[in-house]
Design an enzyme around this catalytic site. Structure first.
Site, PDB file in Angstrom:
ATOM      1  N   ARG A 108       0.810  -1.254   0.062  1.00 25.91           N
ATOM      2  CA  ARG A 108      -0.014   0.019  -0.146  1.00 25.91           C
ATOM      3  C   ARG A 108       0.684   1.243   0.029  1.00 25.91           C
ATOM      4  NH1 ARG A 108      -4.691   0.180   4.351  1.00 25.91           N
ATOM      5  NH2 ARG A 108      -3.078   0.720   5.684  1.00 25.91           N
ATOM      6  N   THR A 112      -1.558   7.454  -0.295  1.00 27.30           N
ATOM      7  CA  THR A 112      -2.742   7.319  -0.952  1.00 27.30           C
ATOM      8  C   THR A 112      -3.439   6.000  -0.415  1.00 27.30           C
ATOM      9  OG1 THR A 112      -1.803   5.836  -2.641  1.00 27.30           O
ATOM     10  CG2 THR A 112      -1.703   8.288  -3.077  1.00 27.30           C
ATOM     11  N   ASP A 204       0.816  -3.597  12.133  1.00 27.33           N
ATOM     12  CA  ASP A 204       1.145  -3.897  10.695  1.00 27.33           C
ATOM     13  C   ASP A 204       1.620  -5.398  10.721  1.00 27.33           C
ATOM     14  OD1 ASP A 204       2.936  -4.157   8.602  1.00 27.33           O
ATOM     15  OD2 ASP A 204       2.641  -1.883   8.258  1.00 27.33           O
ATOM     16  N   ASP A 207       5.022  -6.351   9.217  1.00 25.09           N
ATOM     17  CA  ASP A 207       6.293  -5.792  10.209  1.00 25.09           C
ATOM     18  C   ASP A 207       6.266  -6.988  11.291  1.00 25.09           C
ATOM     19  OD1 ASP A 207       7.180  -3.647   8.606  1.00 25.09           O
ATOM     20  OD2 ASP A 207       5.957  -2.258   9.693  1.00 25.09           O
TER      21      ASP A 207
HETATM   22  C1  PRP Z   1      -1.132  -5.062   4.355  1.00 26.59           C
HETATM   23  C2  PRP Z   1      -1.687  -6.257   4.420  1.00 26.59           C
HETATM   24  C3  PRP Z   1      -2.571  -6.182   3.182  1.00 26.59           C
HETATM   25  C4  PRP Z   1      -2.833  -4.673   3.154  1.00 26.59           C
HETATM   26  C5  PRP Z   1      -4.243  -4.451   3.748  1.00 26.59           C
HETATM   27  O1  PRP Z   1       0.127  -5.017   3.535  1.00 26.59           O
HETATM   28  O2  PRP Z   1      -0.996  -7.359   4.426  1.00 26.59           O
HETATM   29  O3  PRP Z   1      -2.043  -6.750   1.812  1.00 26.59           O
HETATM   30  O4  PRP Z   1      -2.129  -4.111   3.867  1.00 26.59           O
HETATM   31  O5  PRP Z   1      -4.779  -3.117   3.593  1.00 26.59           O
HETATM   32  P1  PRP Z   1      -5.658  -2.786   2.238  1.00 26.59           P
HETATM   33  O6  PRP Z   1      -6.882  -3.610   2.541  1.00 26.59           O
HETATM   34  O7  PRP Z   1      -6.038  -1.247   2.850  1.00 26.59           O
HETATM   35  O8  PRP Z   1      -5.183  -2.850   0.960  1.00 26.59           O
HETATM   36  P2  PRP Z   1       1.186  -3.972   3.376  1.00 26.59           P
HETATM   37  O9  PRP Z   1       0.789  -2.987   2.148  1.00 26.59           O
HETATM   38  O10 PRP Z   1       1.378  -3.239   4.545  1.00 26.59           O
HETATM   39  O11 PRP Z   1       2.243  -4.570   2.733  1.00 26.59           O
HETATM   40  P3  PRP Z   1       3.440  -5.671   3.267  1.00 26.59           P
HETATM   41  O12 PRP Z   1       2.668  -6.967   3.614  1.00 26.59           O
HETATM   42  O13 PRP Z   1       4.650  -6.002   2.523  1.00 26.59           O
HETATM   43  O14 PRP Z   1       3.778  -5.274   4.780  1.00 26.59           O
HETATM   44  N1  URA Z   2      -2.184  -3.566   6.890  1.00 26.30           N
HETATM   45  C1  URA Z   2      -1.760  -4.065   8.131  1.00 26.30           C
HETATM   46  O1  URA Z   2      -0.706  -4.717   8.340  1.00 26.30           O
HETATM   47  N2  URA Z   2      -2.506  -3.610   9.273  1.00 26.30           N
HETATM   48  C2  URA Z   2      -3.636  -2.937   9.273  1.00 26.30           C
HETATM   49  O2  URA Z   2      -4.188  -2.685  10.116  1.00 26.30           O
HETATM   50  C3  URA Z   2      -4.077  -2.459   7.917  1.00 26.30           C
HETATM   51  C4  URA Z   2      -3.119  -2.712   6.956  1.00 26.30           C
END
Ligand code: PRP
Ligand code: URA
Length: 213
Positions: A108, A112, A204, A207
């Site tokens: 994400r 945005t 997160d 993370d």
């Molecule tokens: C997180 C999570 C989802 C997304 C959810 O990934 O694992 O893929 O956010 O959010 P959304 O429903 O608003 O799209 P992130 O973008 O943090 O990436 P990562 O898994 O690489 O940490």
């Molecule tokens: N992605 C995450 O990892 N946690 C949240 O709460 C939302 C998006």
């Protein structure tokens, strides 16, 4: 399990809810967090595969012959949305060892909150497989919606989306965007905060799984 509507299943088994609460705690370290994500994916996988078809097979027990039941029908694929979805793959594979794995890289944009695709590698025959998309978090629904659109373009039918925690707005977004995806979640939380994190959520997920913060 509770059917919220015919396309949303909340896995509310007591073991699942117990483990989810440990997962949510900010005091749960990465190694324990990873193990719990895997276990929850296994439990949730039971519900997401509840409608698989069986066929009668003859087997010989040590006592006598009998007609048992074995799975028939479509082969399966697990598709994690990177990174955090990777944490759920081994749990699902424990349940379905023959499943293939397709990877979909998406993050994400921090400003945005729009999903940005950066990697995709699917099994060649993905269109002929029952696909389980896995990602612990369904927040705005942007990432899941983009993943569903990508898989639909590859010819995937009747996809299932397995998440651990969902926000109402995210569920609404995917149900509106896709004609028949079925969503499985262990919890539906209250809302999103201004950074589009789920409240109360678990922080997160990527993370916490990989210890990157
Ligand atoms: C997180 C999570 C989802 C997304 C959810 O990934 O694992 O893929 O956010 O959010 P959304 O429903 O608003 O799209 P992130 O973008 O943090 O990436 P990562 O898994 O690489 O940490
Ligand atoms: N992605 C995450 O990892 N946690 C949240 O709460 C939302 C998006």
């Amino acid at each position: 399990m509770t059917e919220m509507n015919e396309r949303v299943t909340v896995v509310d088994h007591p073991m699942v809810q117990h483990k989810l609460s440990i997962l949510r705690s900010k005091d749960t370290p990465s190694n324990k967090f990873r193990a719990l994500v895997k276990e929850l994916a296994l439990f949730e996988g039971y519900e997401a595969t509840r409608d698989l078809q069986l066929e009668p097979v003859h087997i010989e027990t040590p006592i006598c012959g009998m007609t048992g039941q074995m799975l028939k029908g479509k082969k399966m694929a697990v598709v994690p949305i990177l990174r955090a979805g990777i944490g759920m793959v081994d749990g699902v594979l424990e349940l379905i060892p023959a499943a293939r794995v397709g990877h979909l890289g998406m993050y994400r944009d921090p400003k945005t909150h729009e999903p940005i695709e950066y990697y995709a590698k699917m099994p060649d025959d993905i269109a002929n497989r029952q696909v389980l998309i896995v990602d612990p978090m369904l927040a705005t629904g942007g990432s899941a919606t983009a993943a569903l659109a990508y898989l639909r373009k590859q010819g995937v039918q009747h996809p299932k989306l397995m998440v651990l925690v969902a926000a109402p707005v995210g569920i609404k977004a995917v149900l509106e965007a896709d004609p028949d995806v079925h969503v499985y979640t262990c919890a539906i939380d209250e809302k999103l905060n201004k950074d589009a994190y789920i409240v109360p959520g678990l922080g997160d997920a990527g993370d916490r799984i990989f210890g990157t913060k």
